[in-house]
Design a protein around this motif. Sequence first.
Motif, PDB file in Angstrom:
ATOM      1  N   SER A  65      28.268  39.423  33.448  1.00 54.66           N
ATOM      2  CA  SER A  65      27.219  40.182  32.713  1.00 54.66           C
ATOM      3  C   SER A  65      27.094  39.662  31.280  1.00 54.66           C
ATOM      4  O   SER A  65      27.855  38.793  30.847  1.00 54.66           O
ATOM      5  CB  SER A  65      27.591  41.660  32.676  1.00 54.66           C
ATOM      6  OG  SER A  65      28.776  41.840  31.892  1.00 54.66           O
ATOM      7  N   ARG A  81      32.618  41.289  28.640  1.00 54.96           N
ATOM      8  CA  ARG A  81      31.607  41.229  29.683  1.00 54.96           C
ATOM      9  C   ARG A  81      32.329  41.331  31.022  1.00 54.96           C
ATOM     10  O   ARG A  81      33.529  41.097  31.115  1.00 54.96           O
ATOM     11  CB  ARG A  81      30.780  39.952  29.597  1.00 54.96           C
ATOM     12  CG  ARG A  81      31.595  38.690  29.596  1.00 54.96           C
ATOM     13  CD  ARG A  81      30.701  37.487  29.326  1.00 54.96           C
ATOM     14  NE  ARG A  81      31.491  36.249  29.167  1.00 54.96           N
ATOM     15  CZ  ARG A  81      30.957  35.059  28.878  1.00 54.96           C
ATOM     16  NH1 ARG A  81      29.631  34.958  28.704  1.00 54.96           N
ATOM     17  NH2 ARG A  81      31.716  33.982  28.771  1.00 54.96           N
ATOM     18  N   THR A  82      31.577  41.624  32.079  1.00 54.38           N
ATOM     19  CA  THR A  82      32.198  41.861  33.384  1.00 54.38           C
ATOM     20  C   THR A  82      31.708  40.828  34.414  1.00 54.38           C
ATOM     21  O   THR A  82      30.638  40.235  34.259  1.00 54.38           O
ATOM     22  CB  THR A  82      31.867  43.270  33.881  1.00 54.38           C
ATOM     23  OG1 THR A  82      30.446  43.410  33.963  1.00 54.38           O
ATOM     24  CG2 THR A  82      32.433  44.334  32.935  1.00 54.38           C
ATOM     25  N   THR A  84      30.067  39.859  37.686  1.00 50.33           N
ATOM     26  CA  THR A  84      29.091  40.442  38.614  1.00 50.33           C
ATOM     27  C   THR A  84      29.165  39.754  39.995  1.00 50.33           C
ATOM     28  O   THR A  84      28.726  40.306  40.998  1.00 50.33           O
ATOM     29  CB  THR A  84      27.668  40.308  38.057  1.00 50.33           C
ATOM     30  OG1 THR A  84      27.394  38.908  37.846  1.00 50.33           O
ATOM     31  CG2 THR A  84      27.533  41.078  36.751  1.00 50.33           C
ATOM     32  N   GLN A  85      29.736  38.501  40.052  1.00 49.67           N
ATOM     33  CA  GLN A  85      29.932  37.785  41.342  1.00 49.67           C
ATOM     34  C   GLN A  85      31.103  36.830  41.166  1.00 49.67           C
ATOM     35  O   GLN A  85      31.089  36.009  40.246  1.00 49.67           O
ATOM     36  CB  GLN A  85      28.671  36.998  41.740  1.00 49.67           C
ATOM     37  CG  GLN A  85      28.860  36.183  43.005  1.00 49.67           C
ATOM     38  CD  GLN A  85      27.583  35.406  43.385  1.00 49.67           C
ATOM     39  OE1 GLN A  85      26.708  35.952  44.045  1.00 49.67           O
ATOM     40  NE2 GLN A  85      27.479  34.177  42.921  1.00 49.67           N
ATOM     41  N   CYS A  94      35.160  31.894  36.680  1.00 50.73           N
ATOM     42  CA  CYS A  94      34.548  32.819  35.685  1.00 50.73           C
ATOM     43  C   CYS A  94      34.932  32.402  34.269  1.00 50.73           C
ATOM     44  O   CYS A  94      36.077  32.004  34.005  1.00 50.73           O
ATOM     45  CB  CYS A  94      35.029  34.240  35.929  1.00 50.73           C
ATOM     46  SG  CYS A  94      34.403  34.936  37.482  1.00 50.73           S
TER      47      CYS A  94
END
Length: 329
Positions: A65, A81-82, A84-85, A94
Motif C-alpha cells: 500500500s 505501509r502494508t 497487499t499481495q 516486498c
Amino acid sequence: MGGCSGSGRGGCSGMGGCSGMDEQKRADEQKRADEQKRADEQKRADEQARAKAQADAVVRNCAVSGWGACSKPCGGGFQTRTVTQSSANGGSGCPTLAQSCNTQACPVVRNCAVSGWGACSKPCGGGVQTRTVTQSSANGGSGCPTLAQSCNTQACPVVRNCAVSGWGACSKPCAGGVQTRTVTQSSANGGSGCPTLAQSCNTQACPVVRNCAVSGWGACSKPCGGGVQTRTVTQSSANGGSGCPTLAQSCNTQACPCFRVIVNLELVFRSVCHAEIVSIDVSPHYSLLRTALLGLLTHPRLPASSRSRSYESFCVANEFVPSTMMMTG
C-alpha cells in the motif's frame, strides 16, 4: 409392474413378503445415488485443486500500500505501509514497510503570557482593569486569557467636603492678633480637605494710650455754707486711656456763723433811694435785698445810729458785717 407372483423361484408368497423387497430396493437405490453424489463432489474438488495448482504456478510479485501518516509532525517520526499481495513463484519480494519521516527540528512551543492586572479605573461603582500580552502564543502553545475584567463593583460612598465657620473676632485690636474658625463638617470619602483654621489679624501698630490728666483743685467759691471748687483737664484721654475724673466738687460745707443785723429799712431806702416807704415784705426778695443790703450797710450816707418804728433783722455772714453797724448776738 414390480409385482410379484405367487409362484416361481425366488418368489415370495403373500403381500407382506413383496413389500419388504420393495423397501430394500429403494434403500439400495438411495445408497447408489449418495455414492454418485460423493463421487461428483470429489471430482469437482480435484478439478479445483488442479486449477489452483495451475494458478499457483504463475509468477506473482509482492505488492504494498501507500505510506501511512507520519507519527510526528516534526523531530523525526515513522510511517508504514502494508503488503497487499505477497510474492509467489519467484516474484519480486516486498520492499521496506517502515521509514523515517518529518525529520526536521520541531519549532519551540510558546504559550501566551500576560502581565498582572492594572489598577482599577474607578475606586467604586464599577470600574475596569486590564492586563497586556507580554508573549504571544506560537507553534501550538496555549492561547491568551481574557485581558479585561470588572473591578470595585461596590457602591460609592457619598463624597463630603470640609466646611468651616466664618472668622471669629481678632484677639487684639492692634499690633497683631489671631482669629480662628472652626470645622463645621469634616471631609470624607475623598472630599476636599479643610483650609487653615487660624490667621493673623489687626497687624497695624497700636496707637499710644493716653490717660486723662487734670489740674489740682481751685479755690472754694465760699469760705463756709457750701461752696464749689473746680479743676481743669490738662490732657484728654485717647486710644483707650482712662477717662477723666469729676471736675467739680463741694467745699466748705460747714455752716457759717450768724449775726443779727438790725436795719431801719425806712431810713435805708429813704436815705439811699429818697423814696417814701410805708411797708415792705422782704421774704420773697430776701436774696435781692440781702445783696442790696450788703452794699447799703457800707454806704457813707447811712447814719451809724438810726432809729425808726419799722425794723427788720437779717442773718448775714460775719465777713460781710461792717464794724460800724449795731449788731446783736
